[in-house]
Design a protein around this motif. Structure first.
Motif, short mmCIF file in Angstrom:
data_model
loop_
_atom_site.label_atom_id
_atom_site.label_comp_id
_atom_site.label_asym_id
_atom_site.label_seq_id
_atom_site.Cartn_x
_atom_site.Cartn_y
_atom_site.Cartn_z
N ARG A 1 0.84 -1.20 0.00
CA ARG A 1 0.00 0.00 0.00
C ARG A 1 0.87 1.26 0.00
O ARG A 1 0.50 2.27 -0.61
CB ARG A 1 -0.93 -0.01 1.23
CG ARG A 1 -1.90 1.17 1.28
CD ARG A 1 -2.73 1.27 0.01
NE ARG A 1 -3.67 2.38 0.04
CZ ARG A 1 -4.23 2.89 -1.04
NH1 ARG A 1 -3.96 2.40 -2.24
NH2 ARG A 1 -5.08 3.91 -0.93
N ALA A 2 2.02 1.19 0.66
CA ALA A 2 2.93 2.35 0.66
C ALA A 2 3.37 2.69 -0.76
O ALA A 2 3.45 3.87 -1.13
CB ALA A 2 4.14 2.06 1.55
N TYR A 3 3.67 1.68 -1.56
CA TYR A 3 4.08 1.94 -2.95
C TYR A 3 2.92 2.50 -3.75
O TYR A 3 3.10 3.44 -4.54
CB TYR A 3 4.61 0.67 -3.61
CG TYR A 3 5.00 0.91 -5.05
CD1 TYR A 3 6.24 1.45 -5.37
CD2 TYR A 3 4.10 0.65 -6.09
CE1 TYR A 3 6.59 1.72 -6.69
CE2 TYR A 3 4.44 0.91 -7.41
CZ TYR A 3 5.68 1.45 -7.71
OH TYR A 3 6.02 1.72 -9.02
N GLN A 4 1.74 1.93 -3.59
CA GLN A 4 0.58 2.42 -4.32
C GLN A 4 0.32 3.89 -4.02
O GLN A 4 0.05 4.69 -4.93
CB GLN A 4 -0.65 1.57 -3.98
CG GLN A 4 -0.56 0.14 -4.46
CD GLN A 4 -1.65 -0.75 -3.90
OE1 GLN A 4 -2.48 -0.30 -3.08
NE2 GLN A 4 -1.68 -2.01 -4.30
N LEU A 5 0.41 4.27 -2.74
CA LEU A 5 0.23 5.67 -2.37
C LEU A 5 1.33 6.54 -2.94
O LEU A 5 1.07 7.65 -3.41
CB LEU A 5 0.18 5.81 -0.85
CG LEU A 5 -1.15 5.51 -0.16
CD1 LEU A 5 -1.01 5.71 1.34
CD2 LEU A 5 -2.27 6.40 -0.70
N HIS B 1 1.24 12.15 4.39
CA HIS B 1 1.19 11.77 5.81
C HIS B 1 0.82 10.29 5.96
O HIS B 1 1.40 9.57 6.77
CB HIS B 1 0.19 12.63 6.57
CG HIS B 1 0.70 14.00 6.92
ND1 HIS B 1 1.87 14.19 7.63
CD2 HIS B 1 0.21 15.25 6.66
CE1 HIS B 1 2.08 15.49 7.80
NE2 HIS B 1 1.08 16.15 7.22
N GLN B 2 -0.15 9.84 5.16
CA GLN B 2 -0.54 8.43 5.21
C GLN B 2 0.61 7.52 4.79
O GLN B 2 0.89 6.51 5.43
CB GLN B 2 -1.75 8.19 4.30
CG GLN B 2 -3.07 8.70 4.85
CD GLN B 2 -4.24 8.24 4.00
OE1 GLN B 2 -4.26 8.44 2.79
NE2 GLN B 2 -5.22 7.64 4.63
N CYS B 3 1.27 7.90 3.70
CA CYS B 3 2.37 7.09 3.19
C CYS B 3 3.53 7.07 4.18
O CYS B 3 4.19 6.04 4.36
CB CYS B 3 2.83 7.63 1.84
SG CYS B 3 3.93 6.52 0.93
N ASP B 4 3.76 8.19 4.84
CA ASP B 4 4.84 8.26 5.83
C ASP B 4 4.61 7.28 6.97
O ASP B 4 5.54 6.60 7.42
CB ASP B 4 4.94 9.69 6.37
CG ASP B 4 6.09 9.86 7.35
OD1 ASP B 4 7.25 9.86 6.92
OD2 ASP B 4 5.81 9.99 8.57
N ARG B 5 3.37 7.18 7.44
CA ARG B 5 3.06 6.23 8.52
C ARG B 5 3.25 4.79 8.06
O ARG B 5 3.75 3.95 8.81
CB ARG B 5 1.63 6.47 9.02
CG ARG B 5 1.47 7.72 9.87
CD ARG B 5 0.13 7.75 10.58
NE ARG B 5 -0.97 7.91 9.65
CZ ARG B 5 -1.43 9.10 9.23
NH1 ARG B 5 -0.87 10.22 9.67
NH2 ARG B 5 -2.44 9.17 8.40
N LEU B 6 2.84 4.52 6.83
CA LEU B 6 3.03 3.17 6.29
C LEU B 6 4.50 2.83 6.14
O LEU B 6 4.92 1.69 6.41
CB LEU B 6 2.32 3.05 4.94
CG LEU B 6 0.79 3.05 4.98
CD1 LEU B 6 0.22 3.13 3.57
CD2 LEU B 6 0.27 1.79 5.67
N LEU B 7 5.30 3.78 5.71
CA LEU B 7 6.73 3.54 5.55
C LEU B 7 7.40 3.33 6.90
O LEU B 7 8.32 2.51 7.02
CB LEU B 7 7.39 4.71 4.80
CG LEU B 7 7.08 4.78 3.31
CD1 LEU B 7 7.64 6.06 2.71
CD2 LEU B 7 7.64 3.56 2.57
N TYR B 8 6.95 4.06 7.90
CA TYR B 8 7.48 3.84 9.24
C TYR B 8 7.23 2.40 9.68
O TYR B 8 8.12 1.72 10.20
CB TYR B 8 6.83 4.81 10.23
CG TYR B 8 7.25 4.57 11.67
CD1 TYR B 8 8.46 5.06 12.15
CD2 TYR B 8 6.44 3.84 12.53
CE1 TYR B 8 8.85 4.83 13.46
CE2 TYR B 8 6.82 3.60 13.84
CZ TYR B 8 8.03 4.09 14.30
OH TYR B 8 8.41 3.84 15.59
N GLY B 9 6.00 1.93 9.47
CA GLY B 9 5.67 0.55 9.81
C GLY B 9 6.47 -0.45 9.00
O GLY B 9 6.89 -1.50 9.52
#
Length: 213
Positions: A17-21, A146-154
């Motif tokens: 999902r991080a890549y898609q975003l 912001h959404q992608c940043d949270r996903l990348l952190y995870g």
């Protein structure tokens, strides 16, 4: 992890999902800069390159994870940093023009999250570009970053856990080799207890042939 396959299958970044975003963010940025910034503005190249770096480094990190967890973590961190750079550019765009920046708890942010949660590519978002202002599009991009940043952190935290659990490729190869030996399988070039020989020239498991020189 199956130690018989110590190089894990990697590269399925398109399912992340991080890549898609990140890909949606890149497409938004490409069209945003083309529409609202002049061609001679250096910010155009900076924003597009930052968006591209975010997307590309997720893909490269996923592929690199097959042989180097260290490189995978490093490239995912680069992606995260690149999107932070892009975030600042969007915030600056709004700030210097006295445009509204949506609060994180605003209804507009909630609506954007709800709409974009269903999107796997940018086609529907880009289709609606002509009816949206620069203020709206910039805020949509900020929300997605912001959404992608949270996903990348995870994602980075998961990659760290994988490294701690399985180690790097050298450790995995060594473990796979130990498991191979401990399972009693013959090593390449070794059969029936002979040292590199199949008992040729009439030898039955002796060290070397009868005509040994």
């Amino acid at each position: 992890m199956d130690q018989g396959r110590f190089i894990p299958q990697q590269g399925f970044y398109r399912n992340l999902r991080a890549y898609q975003l990140a890909e949606i963010i890149y497409d938004i940025t490409f069209h945003f800069t083309a529409r609202f910034l002049s061609k001679g503005d250096r910010t155009v190249d900076q924003m597009v390159q930052a968006a591209r770096s975010g997307k590309q480094n997720i893909a490269e990190g996923s592929a690199a994870g097959s042989t180097s967890k260290e490189t995978e973590i490093k490239l995912t961190n680069v992606a995260k940093a690149s999107l932070q750079e892009l975030l600042i550019d969007y915030e600056d765009y709004l700030r210097v023009r006295n445009l509204e920046m949506w609060g994180k708890d605003s209804e507009k942010v909630a609506q954007t999250k709800g709409f974009c949660r269903k999107q796997r590519d940018s086609s529907e978002i880009i289709r609606r570009f002509p009816e949206r202002s620069d203020e709206t599009i910039a805020n949509i991009a900020i929300t997605l970053i912001h959404q992608c940043d949270r996903l990348l952190y995870g994602l980075i935290e998961r990659q760290k856990r994988d490294f701690l659990q399985y180690g790097g490729i050298r450790e995995q190869m060594s473990q796979a080799r130990r498991n191979y030996r401990n399972n009693g399988r013959p090593e390449p070039g070794r059969q029936n207890g002979s040292n590199g020989s199949n008992g040729s020239n009439g030898s039955n498991g002796s060290n070397g042939s009868n005509g040994r020189m």
